[in-house]
Design a protein around this motif. Structure first.
Motif, PDB file in Angstrom:
ATOM      1  N   ARG A 224       0.531  -1.466  -0.179  1.00  0.00           N
ATOM      2  CA  ARG A 224      -0.160   0.108   0.129  1.00  0.00           C
ATOM      3  C   ARG A 224       0.480   1.477   0.271  1.00  0.00           C
ATOM      4  O   ARG A 224       1.742   0.982   0.538  1.00  0.00           O
ATOM      5  CB  ARG A 224      -1.117   0.149   1.212  1.00  0.00           C
ATOM      6  N   TYR A 225       0.375   2.204  -0.608  1.00  0.00           N
ATOM      7  CA  TYR A 225       1.055   3.334  -0.995  1.00  0.00           C
ATOM      8  C   TYR A 225       0.114   4.627  -0.896  1.00  0.00           C
ATOM      9  O   TYR A 225      -1.092   4.843  -1.280  1.00  0.00           O
ATOM     10  CB  TYR A 225       1.671   4.134  -1.949  1.00  0.00           C
ATOM     11  N   GLU A 258      -9.797   3.234  -0.652  1.00  0.00           N
ATOM     12  CA  GLU A 258     -10.183   4.469  -0.266  1.00  0.00           C
ATOM     13  C   GLU A 258      -9.005   4.724   1.202  1.00  0.00           C
ATOM     14  O   GLU A 258      -8.279   3.538   0.733  1.00  0.00           O
ATOM     15  CB  GLU A 258     -10.896   3.744   0.872  1.00  0.00           C
ATOM     16  N   GLY A 259      -8.852   6.101   1.723  1.00  0.00           N
ATOM     17  CA  GLY A 259      -7.845   6.670   2.826  1.00  0.00           C
ATOM     18  C   GLY A 259      -6.841   7.161   2.029  1.00  0.00           C
ATOM     19  O   GLY A 259      -6.114   7.389   2.608  1.00  0.00           O
ATOM     20  N   GLY A 260      -7.118   7.366   0.598  1.00  0.00           N
ATOM     21  CA  GLY A 260      -6.593   7.952  -0.087  1.00  0.00           C
ATOM     22  C   GLY A 260      -5.269   7.396  -1.040  1.00  0.00           C
ATOM     23  O   GLY A 260      -4.445   7.592  -0.705  1.00  0.00           O
ATOM     24  N   GLU A 261      -5.260   6.164  -0.514  1.00  0.00           N
ATOM     25  CA  GLU A 261      -4.178   5.167  -1.015  1.00  0.00           C
ATOM     26  C   GLU A 261      -4.086   4.744  -1.609  1.00  0.00           C
ATOM     27  O   GLU A 261      -5.421   4.336  -2.952  1.00  0.00           O
ATOM     28  CB  GLU A 261      -4.166   3.665   0.180  1.00  0.00           C
ATOM     29  N   TRP A 262      -3.696   3.757  -2.276  1.00  0.00           N
ATOM     30  CA  TRP A 262      -2.677   3.064  -3.822  1.00  0.00           C
ATOM     31  C   TRP A 262      -2.847   1.660  -3.593  1.00  0.00           C
ATOM     32  O   TRP A 262      -1.309   1.708  -2.723  1.00  0.00           O
ATOM     33  CB  TRP A 262      -2.051   3.717  -4.185  1.00  0.00           C
ATOM     34  N   LEU A 263      -3.179   1.081  -3.766  1.00  0.00           N
ATOM     35  CA  LEU A 263      -3.061  -0.502  -3.346  1.00  0.00           C
ATOM     36  C   LEU A 263      -2.520  -1.151  -4.465  1.00  0.00           C
ATOM     37  O   LEU A 263      -2.991  -0.945  -5.385  1.00  0.00           O
ATOM     38  CB  LEU A 263      -3.933  -0.990  -3.359  1.00  0.00           C
ATOM     39  N   ALA A 277      10.589  -8.397  -0.817  1.00  0.00           N
ATOM     40  CA  ALA A 277      12.314  -7.817  -0.259  1.00  0.00           C
ATOM     41  C   ALA A 277      11.487  -6.495  -0.245  1.00  0.00           C
ATOM     42  O   ALA A 277      11.154  -6.379  -1.740  1.00  0.00           O
ATOM     43  CB  ALA A 277      13.063  -7.999  -0.949  1.00  0.00           C
ATOM     44  N   ASP A 278      11.248  -5.466   0.342  1.00  0.00           N
ATOM     45  CA  ASP A 278      11.298  -4.096   0.465  1.00  0.00           C
ATOM     46  C   ASP A 278      12.120  -3.577  -0.671  1.00  0.00           C
ATOM     47  O   ASP A 278      10.988  -2.749  -1.509  1.00  0.00           O
ATOM     48  CB  ASP A 278      10.920  -3.080   1.587  1.00  0.00           C
ATOM     49  N   SER A 279      13.202  -3.912  -0.372  1.00  0.00           N
ATOM     50  CA  SER A 279      13.932  -3.215  -1.443  1.00  0.00           C
ATOM     51  C   SER A 279      13.626  -3.893  -2.751  1.00  0.00           C
ATOM     52  O   SER A 279      14.603  -3.148  -3.973  1.00  0.00           O
ATOM     53  CB  SER A 279      15.525  -3.421  -1.258  1.00  0.00           C
ATOM     54  N   GLU A 280      13.207  -4.873  -2.517  1.00  0.00           N
ATOM     55  CA  GLU A 280      12.688  -5.185  -4.605  1.00  0.00           C
ATOM     56  C   GLU A 280      11.588  -4.824  -5.373  1.00  0.00           C
ATOM     57  O   GLU A 280      11.607  -5.188  -6.421  1.00  0.00           O
ATOM     58  CB  GLU A 280      13.665  -6.529  -4.700  1.00  0.00           C
ATOM     59  N   PHE A 281      11.249  -4.550  -4.561  1.00  0.00           N
ATOM     60  CA  PHE A 281       9.672  -4.079  -5.153  1.00  0.00           C
ATOM     61  C   PHE A 281       9.243  -3.077  -6.486  1.00  0.00           C
ATOM     62  O   PHE A 281       9.375  -3.603  -6.701  1.00  0.00           O
ATOM     63  CB  PHE A 281       9.029  -3.305  -3.996  1.00  0.00           C
ATOM     64  N   LEU A 282      10.118  -1.664  -6.073  1.00  0.00           N
ATOM     65  CA  LEU A 282       9.775  -0.963  -7.001  1.00  0.00           C
ATOM     66  C   LEU A 282      10.939  -1.183  -8.367  1.00  0.00           C
ATOM     67  O   LEU A 282      10.805  -0.861  -9.336  1.00  0.00           O
ATOM     68  CB  LEU A 282      10.581   0.576  -6.085  1.00  0.00           C
ATOM     69  N   GLU A 283      12.216  -2.090  -7.944  1.00  0.00           N
ATOM     70  CA  GLU A 283      12.579  -2.932  -8.902  1.00  0.00           C
ATOM     71  C   GLU A 283      12.181  -3.988  -9.842  1.00  0.00           C
ATOM     72  O   GLU A 283      12.048  -3.222 -10.942  1.00  0.00           O
ATOM     73  CB  GLU A 283      14.148  -3.049  -8.848  1.00  0.00           C
ATOM     74  N   PHE A 284      11.565  -4.244  -9.364  1.00  0.00           N
ATOM     75  CA  PHE A 284      10.095  -5.274  -9.893  1.00  0.00           C
ATOM     76  C   PHE A 284       9.706  -4.994 -10.755  1.00  0.00           C
ATOM     77  O   PHE A 284       9.021  -5.149 -12.200  1.00  0.00           O
ATOM     78  CB  PHE A 284      10.148  -6.485  -9.122  1.00  0.00           C
ATOM     79  N   ALA A 285       8.881  -3.679 -10.627  1.00  0.00           N
ATOM     80  CA  ALA A 285       8.089  -2.205 -11.191  1.00  0.00           C
ATOM     81  C   ALA A 285       8.534  -1.971 -12.362  1.00  0.00           C
ATOM     82  O   ALA A 285       7.469  -1.912 -13.494  1.00  0.00           O
ATOM     83  CB  ALA A 285       6.925  -1.772 -10.403  1.00  0.00           C
ATOM     84  N   ALA A 294       6.400   2.005 -11.942  1.00  0.00           N
ATOM     85  CA  ALA A 294       7.664   2.520 -10.675  1.00  0.00           C
ATOM     86  C   ALA A 294       7.327   3.785 -10.813  1.00  0.00           C
ATOM     87  O   ALA A 294       8.011   4.394  -9.952  1.00  0.00           O
ATOM     88  CB  ALA A 294       8.880   1.851 -11.050  1.00  0.00           C
ATOM     89  N   GLU A 295       6.904   4.745 -11.723  1.00  0.00           N
ATOM     90  CA  GLU A 295       7.321   6.013 -12.308  1.00  0.00           C
ATOM     91  C   GLU A 295       6.315   6.430 -10.981  1.00  0.00           C
ATOM     92  O   GLU A 295       7.120   7.659 -10.928  1.00  0.00           O
ATOM     93  CB  GLU A 295       7.138   6.838 -13.599  1.00  0.00           C
ATOM     94  N   PHE A 296       4.978   6.286 -11.460  1.00  0.00           N
ATOM     95  CA  PHE A 296       4.264   6.582 -10.203  1.00  0.00           C
ATOM     96  C   PHE A 296       4.695   6.647  -8.851  1.00  0.00           C
ATOM     97  O   PHE A 296       4.514   7.570  -8.262  1.00  0.00           O
ATOM     98  CB  PHE A 296       2.541   6.499 -10.800  1.00  0.00           C
ATOM     99  N   LEU A 297       5.245   5.429  -8.777  1.00  0.00           N
ATOM    100  CA  LEU A 297       5.398   4.731  -7.469  1.00  0.00           C
ATOM    101  C   LEU A 297       6.708   5.729  -6.561  1.00  0.00           C
ATOM    102  O   LEU A 297       6.726   6.081  -5.071  1.00  0.00           O
ATOM    103  CB  LEU A 297       5.780   3.218  -7.007  1.00  0.00           C
ATOM    104  N   ASP A 298       6.787   6.427  -7.746  1.00  0.00           N
ATOM    105  CA  ASP A 298       8.798   7.112  -7.271  1.00  0.00           C
ATOM    106  C   ASP A 298       8.149   8.076  -6.471  1.00  0.00           C
ATOM    107  O   ASP A 298       8.585   9.046  -5.850  1.00  0.00           O
ATOM    108  CB  ASP A 298       9.241   7.439  -8.776  1.00  0.00           C
ATOM    109  N   ARG A 299       7.061   8.701  -6.962  1.00  0.00           N
ATOM    110  CA  ARG A 299       6.243   9.878  -6.175  1.00  0.00           C
ATOM    111  C   ARG A 299       5.199   9.693  -4.346  1.00  0.00           C
ATOM    112  O   ARG A 299       4.516  10.726  -4.511  1.00  0.00           O
ATOM    113  CB  ARG A 299       5.190  11.126  -7.277  1.00  0.00           C
ATOM    114  N   ALA A 300       4.768   8.675  -4.740  1.00  0.00           N
ATOM    115  CA  ALA A 300       3.972   8.310  -3.643  1.00  0.00           C
ATOM    116  C   ALA A 300       5.458   7.496  -2.410  1.00  0.00           C
ATOM    117  O   ALA A 300       6.224   7.230  -2.570  1.00  0.00           O
ATOM    118  CB  ALA A 300       3.539   7.109  -4.671  1.00  0.00           C
ATOM    119  N   GLU A 301       4.706   7.668  -1.155  1.00  0.00           N
ATOM    120  CA  GLU A 301       5.032   6.534   0.098  1.00  0.00           C
ATOM    121  C   GLU A 301       4.454   5.374   0.632  1.00  0.00           C
ATOM    122  O   GLU A 301       3.379   5.422   0.669  1.00  0.00           O
ATOM    123  CB  GLU A 301       4.880   7.972   0.764  1.00  0.00           C
ATOM    124  N   PRO A 302       5.216   4.610   0.893  1.00  0.00           N
ATOM    125  CA  PRO A 302       4.827   3.123   1.152  1.00  0.00           C
ATOM    126  C   PRO A 302       4.208   3.607   2.193  1.00  0.00           C
ATOM    127  O   PRO A 302       4.948   4.227   3.084  1.00  0.00           O
ATOM    128  CB  PRO A 302       6.263   2.263   0.480  1.00  0.00           C
TER     129      PRO A 302
END
Length: 485
Positions: A224-225, A258-263, A277-285, A294-302
């Protein structure tokens, strides 16, 4: 009518999740005489007990026994409308709690195996985007308020009762270890993928039902982000795997909930699975067929750690072939689908609606009811099975039977449709009607659709996603998240 004795039936539902509560909704207004209490001239009385292993929360919160709730779920319009018909007012509950109604295709940024979909088309269908806990809570709240429906929490079934020809109840074990015999005119297995019903039926001497399994070895990784924008009006972002490539299929989905989140859920077939692994999630995307997620997640907070699910095979138990009375399987207990296609909840809902429709005109205690019910439940499941199993069988290293000539011909035709849909509204509408379970696969053989597929794409493919200015603005900067925890 005076002088006529009341008609009474007992239903025992094993499992208090979405399948179990929808089964209760399907039968709560129907008794042993068929019809509804308002429609017929005999007294109707039905007792429905839902046996659930875990304590259930009184709000849209995480519950034990549902690990898949942490992953993205799509409730297609075909499923949402089935639930609304069973439990009027549920859609409004979802909306009031923050769920989003997303139009299709214009509310999706989607890279299909055939290319990027255009978004200038008018709405053809829709989906409900929300966390699974919210979806289940609204259904559970309304179902448990129905007359005659009772929840038996913190109890689990340990075996079925009956003979070689009929199930007559079950033995349940309570939290304190005591066991209780519960007799019933109809037992509904809604215990999901981990159902032990095949073993229980075998203990009664009932012949084993045939199973079909298609397993592409899919693993899910979700997180969740905190979205950097208001999620109202935000699209679903979907990067699909391409089974035509001789490499593991990888994909991802971003759902505004809901709650202003991205799932966010990422997936990969055997040989290309994501990790926990948390550290590999964004790299997989970043290494999907497009790096857009990944480009959108770069702008969001986990907002938490990555969770993984590997129990994703397609498994169909052919209970409709069984002649046992008094037993029906609903949902994943009968047909479990790879969650990547988002059909699980919708298939359950349409199956429950089919059960209701049959109960409205048939005696649920009558001979042959269970088999007729299983066939009715199986029709929407069969349509979704063809979509999921047909796709998964094509991935490298998939465990499935060798496709026949007709299977290969169908796969080529569907591939042609997917490519054509990127520039042809006739095909877009047909595909979305089928995907949302609002129409059967026969729609894809309509002469207009056949002609469109023969012509092929009428416009050049898009060279990138069709983003709105507001969506592009997120990628151009690093907005401060509007929702905090």
């Amino acid at each position: 009518m005076a002088g006529r004795p009341p008609s009474r039936a007992r239903v025992l539902i094993l499992g208090g999740g979405l399948s179990g509560t929808l089964a209760a909704a399907a039968l709560a207004r129907h008794g042993a005489g068929g019809g509804t209490a308002a429609d017929i001239d005999i007294d109707i009385d039905i007792d429905i007990d839902i046996v659930e292993r875990h304590a259930l929360p009184d709000g849209p919160r995480t519950r034990r026994g549902l690990p898949q709730a942490r992953h993205a779920h799509l409730l297609w319009s075909g499923g949402a409308e089935a639930i609304e018909s069973l439990l009027p007012g549920t859609t409004q509950m979802w909306s009031d709690a923050g769920a989003h109604r997303i139009p299709i295709p214009n509310g999706m940024v989607c890279l299909s195996p055939g290319g990027w979909y255009r978004r200038a088309w008018p709405e053809t269908q829709y989906l409900i985007s929300a966390g699974r806990d919210l979806v289940d809570w609204a259904v559970r709240t309304r179902a448990l308020a129905l007359p005659g429906v009772r929840l038996v929490p913190e109890a689990e079934p340990v075996r079925l009762l009956g003979t070689r020809s009929r199930v007559t109840g079950a033995v349940i074990r309570h939290r304190d270890g005591t066991e209780e015999v519960r007799e019933a005119d109809l037992v509904i297995d809604a215990t999901g993928r981990s159902s032990r019903a095949p073993n229980w039926l075998a203990e009664l001497g009932i012949p084993a039902v045939r199973e079909t399994v298609v397993d592409a070895g899919v693993t899910y990784a979700s997180r969740r982000y905190d979205a950097p924008v208001d999620t109202a009006g935000w699209p679903v972002i979907n990067i699909q795997a391409d089974a035509r490539q001789a490499v593991p299929g990888t994909g991802g989905t971003v759902l505004p909930i809901e709650g202003g989140e991205w799932l966010v859920s990422l997936s990969g077939t055997r040989g290309g699975q994501p990790t926990s692994a948390d550290s590999e999630f964004l790299e997989f995307a970043r290494h999907l067929r497009s790096p857009l997620i990944a480009e959108f997640l770069d702008r969001a907070e986990p907002l938490g750690p990555v969770t993984v699910n590997r129990n994703t095979s397609n498994r169909r138990r052919h209970y409709e072939k069984s002649r046992v009375e008094g037993f029906v399987a609903l949902g994943d207990s009968a047909t479990a689908l790879n969650p990547v296609y988002g059909h699980g909840m919708s298939v359950v809902a349409q199956g429950a609606r089919a059960l209701r429709d049959l109960a409205s005109k048939s005696d649920i205690t009558s001979k042959g009811f269970a088999r007729r019910a299983q066939r009715a439940i199986g029709r929407p499941a069969a349509a979704a099975w063809l979509l999921a199993a047909g796709q998964d069988a094509a991935f490298p290293h998939s465990v499935a039977k060798e496709p026949h000539f007709a299977d290969r011909l169908t796969a080529r035709y569907v591939s042609r449709l997917i490519t054509t849909a990127c520039s042809d509204f006739t095909v877009v509408k047909a595909l979305t009607d089928v995907m949302t379970l609002q129409a059967g696969g026969a729609v894809l053989a309509h002469p207009r659709v056949l002609l469109a597929a023969f012509r092929g794409p009428r416009l050049p493919p898009l060279d990138g996603p069709a983003l709105t200015p507001a969506e592009q603005a997120v990628l151009l900067g690093r907005p401060t998240p509007t929702h905090t925890t």
